[in-house]
Each structure stands twice: as C-alpha cells, then as structure tokens.
Design a protein around this motif. Structure first.
Motif, short mmCIF file in Angstrom:
data_model
loop_
_atom_site.label_atom_id
_atom_site.label_comp_id
_atom_site.label_asym_id
_atom_site.label_seq_id
_atom_site.Cartn_x
_atom_site.Cartn_y
_atom_site.Cartn_z
N ARG A 4 35.29 -4.37 -14.34
CA ARG A 4 36.16 -5.54 -14.50
C ARG A 4 37.44 -5.17 -15.24
O ARG A 4 38.53 -5.62 -14.89
CB ARG A 4 35.42 -6.66 -15.23
CG ARG A 4 34.34 -7.30 -14.33
CD ARG A 4 33.51 -8.33 -15.02
NE ARG A 4 34.29 -9.30 -15.76
CZ ARG A 4 33.80 -10.08 -16.71
NH1 ARG A 4 32.52 -10.01 -17.01
NH2 ARG A 4 34.55 -10.94 -17.34
N LEU A 5 37.31 -4.34 -16.25
CA LEU A 5 38.48 -3.90 -16.99
C LEU A 5 39.41 -3.08 -16.08
O LEU A 5 40.62 -3.28 -16.08
CB LEU A 5 38.07 -3.07 -18.20
CG LEU A 5 39.21 -2.42 -18.99
CD1 LEU A 5 40.15 -3.47 -19.57
CD2 LEU A 5 38.64 -1.54 -20.10
N ASP A 7 39.63 -3.18 -12.82
CA ASP A 7 40.26 -4.09 -11.87
C ASP A 7 41.42 -4.85 -12.50
O ASP A 7 42.48 -5.02 -11.90
CB ASP A 7 39.23 -5.08 -11.29
CG ASP A 7 38.24 -4.42 -10.35
OD1 ASP A 7 38.54 -3.32 -9.85
OD2 ASP A 7 37.16 -5.01 -10.13
N SER A 8 41.23 -5.31 -13.73
CA SER A 8 42.29 -6.02 -14.44
C SER A 8 43.49 -5.12 -14.68
O SER A 8 44.64 -5.52 -14.50
CB SER A 8 41.78 -6.55 -15.78
OG SER A 8 40.79 -7.51 -15.59
N LEU A 9 43.22 -3.88 -15.09
CA LEU A 9 44.31 -2.93 -15.31
C LEU A 9 45.08 -2.64 -14.03
O LEU A 9 46.31 -2.57 -14.04
CB LEU A 9 43.77 -1.63 -15.91
CG LEU A 9 43.28 -1.71 -17.35
CD1 LEU A 9 42.56 -0.42 -17.74
CD2 LEU A 9 44.42 -2.00 -18.30
N GLN A 11 45.48 -4.65 -11.50
CA GLN A 11 46.31 -5.81 -11.21
C GLN A 11 47.57 -5.80 -12.06
O GLN A 11 48.67 -6.09 -11.58
CB GLN A 11 45.53 -7.10 -11.44
CG GLN A 11 44.49 -7.38 -10.39
CD GLN A 11 43.70 -8.65 -10.68
OE1 GLN A 11 43.79 -9.20 -11.77
NE2 GLN A 11 42.94 -9.10 -9.71
N ILE A 12 47.42 -5.46 -13.33
CA ILE A 12 48.57 -5.43 -14.22
C ILE A 12 49.54 -4.33 -13.78
O ILE A 12 50.76 -4.56 -13.69
CB ILE A 12 48.12 -5.21 -15.68
CG1 ILE A 12 47.37 -6.44 -16.18
CG2 ILE A 12 49.32 -4.89 -16.57
CD1 ILE A 12 46.63 -6.24 -17.48
#
Length: 76
Positions: A4-5, A7-9, A11-12
């Motif tokens: 999840r981390l 994936d978030s990174l 996206q950023i």
C-alpha cells in the motif's frame, strides 16, 4: 513488504511535474548511503562501493578516527 505504501508512493511520483521529478532524482542521488539488493548482502553500503556501513562503524567504535578511515577507504 508494504504494498500500500509503495502504491501510494508511485501515485505521488507519477503526479510530480518534470522539474519535481528531476529534483527528486537529484536528492536520491545525493545520498551517501545506499541499500542495493545483491550488494553487501542487501545491507547499507557507501554509495557506488561495496564498503558496508557496519564496517566503518565498527572501526570507528574501535578507535579509528575519520583520517584513518579515509586513509583505509579512500574516495575513488
């Protein structure tokens, strides 16, 4: 692994402007310590070398000063 981390990174990072991406890359490249799979057993090492950080820490704990470390492990 925290997917999840990651994936978030991703996206950023994908949302960064070209200038921001260049700045991010410069910041990552300026770090003197790397962790690379397959180098030093995946342990932290001095960037672009095979000198493990733990080696330098151990020598320092045994009394080696910065001058001695630089003599034994000179920059390229």
């Amino acid at each position: 692994m925290n997917t999840r981390l990651v994936d978030s990174l991703l996206q950023i990072i994908e949302s960064l402007t070209p200038e921001e991406r260049i700045f991010l890359q410069e910041q990552l490249n300026s770090k003197p310590i790397q962790v690379t799979v397959g180098v030093c057993g995946g342990q932290p090492h001095i960037r672009n070398t095979r000198i493990p950080v733990w080696t330098l820490v151990a020598f320092h704990q045994q009394g080696a000063d910065e001058e001695e470390l630089l003599r034994n492990y000179p920059n390229r």
